[in-house]
Scaffold this active site. Sequence first.
Site, PDB file in Angstrom:
ATOM      1  N   ASP A 170       0.846  -1.185   0.000  1.00 44.27           N
ATOM      2  CA  ASP A 170       0.000   0.000   0.000  1.00 44.27           C
ATOM      3  C   ASP A 170       0.892   1.248   0.000  1.00 44.27           C
ATOM      4  O   ASP A 170       1.933   1.277   0.668  1.00 44.27           O
ATOM      5  CB  ASP A 170      -0.906   0.015   1.236  1.00 44.27           C
ATOM      6  CG  ASP A 170      -1.966   1.085   1.141  1.00 44.27           C
ATOM      7  OD1 ASP A 170      -2.977   0.840   0.451  1.00 44.27           O
ATOM      8  OD2 ASP A 170      -1.788   2.153   1.752  1.00 44.27           O
ATOM      9  N   GLU A 178      -4.705   2.522  -4.224  1.00 43.03           N
ATOM     10  CA  GLU A 178      -3.251   2.614  -4.136  1.00 43.03           C
ATOM     11  C   GLU A 178      -2.665   1.338  -3.543  1.00 43.03           C
ATOM     12  O   GLU A 178      -1.563   1.337  -2.991  1.00 43.03           O
ATOM     13  CB  GLU A 178      -2.823   3.823  -3.289  1.00 43.03           C
ATOM     14  CG  GLU A 178      -3.257   3.772  -1.845  1.00 43.03           C
ATOM     15  CD  GLU A 178      -4.614   4.436  -1.596  1.00 43.03           C
ATOM     16  OE1 GLU A 178      -4.859   4.792  -0.443  1.00 43.03           O
ATOM     17  OE2 GLU A 178      -5.410   4.596  -2.542  1.00 43.03           O
TER      18      GLU A 178
END
Length: 354
Positions: free
Chosen positions: A219, A262
């Site tokens: 992430d 993301e």
Amino acid sequence: MLKNQSPTVIIRKFIAVLMASLVCPLLLVALARMIGWRIPWGAMTLPSAIMLTYVIVLSWRLRDRLLAQAYAFDHMPDGIILVNEQLQTIYANPAAKRIMNLGRSGHQGDLTVAELILQHDNLLSLWEGGWQGHSAVDLEGRHLEVERIPMQMTSRRSVSLVVLRDVTERHRSEQELIRQATTDGLTRLYNRRYFLEKLEEERQRCASTGSMLSLVLIDVDYFKLINDTYGHLAGDRVLQQIAVLLQEFAGENGVAGRIGGEEFAVYWPGIDGESAYRRTEELRMRVLSEQPGLEEVADGTRAGELQYTISAGIVELDESHKTLESWLEEADACLYASKKNGRNQTTLAMKRKT
């Protein structure tokens, strides 16, 4: 009567009637002598004249039929080639000549059917099997479908009709549809659905064989601040550049995908958790030092106001992961641990509680 007959049947009739027209006067003379009749010459030649008239009609019909077939073959978009048992070309229409010439750009002469077959094992198997069928080949950037139709001309002679179809554009369209269905439009990595399908296939394979398999969830930290500070275009560049790094770190053996906004994932067959941990740490340090995607922001200034990082969670597949969901849950818990403990770090499942 002749409309639905093939040229072969018409030719046979042509020969039979022509021979009969030549023999008929001789037979009539012999028959007249046997019975003692005198038949006028005009009467003897009348049957021959009738048959010769029929021969002329047959020749016209044959000419029209052959011209129609030649015209149709010459204007077909597909290549039509007739070859004998030695794969020597008997006939090739213009489309076939154009297609086969692709095989020898810059050389004299066209690519023969024999050479085409010898260059592709799937076509060689088709010919050696002796059956009707089709296969696909690539020929100098073109995608071709090759169909073989065996035909028995006589009891001792057989030929093959070879149909060549240039399906390059259709193949490209199909590949583009597959790409759109399986990849993420921004990063060109596998999208979530397809990545998880591939991951499940690999999980089942490794579970049955006992092979090692490691999963990494990644992430981007502070990604919202990137969008807020530099704009969404800069955020997109960050995701794209991280995707490039992921492809590099995944290598030929690993598979990378974008599974969220993301959030990314990589799995490595044949790699244990410790090895995956070391690789991910290399990736994390490279992102920290290079800041990919933020080399220059939209206004042309250097990106120095904000430094972003990545966090990761790693789980090696073991017997406790009976389902894909349980495996993903543990990897997500490792990623959450990295986030909770301050971000910019990698958590391996077996080290999570230490």
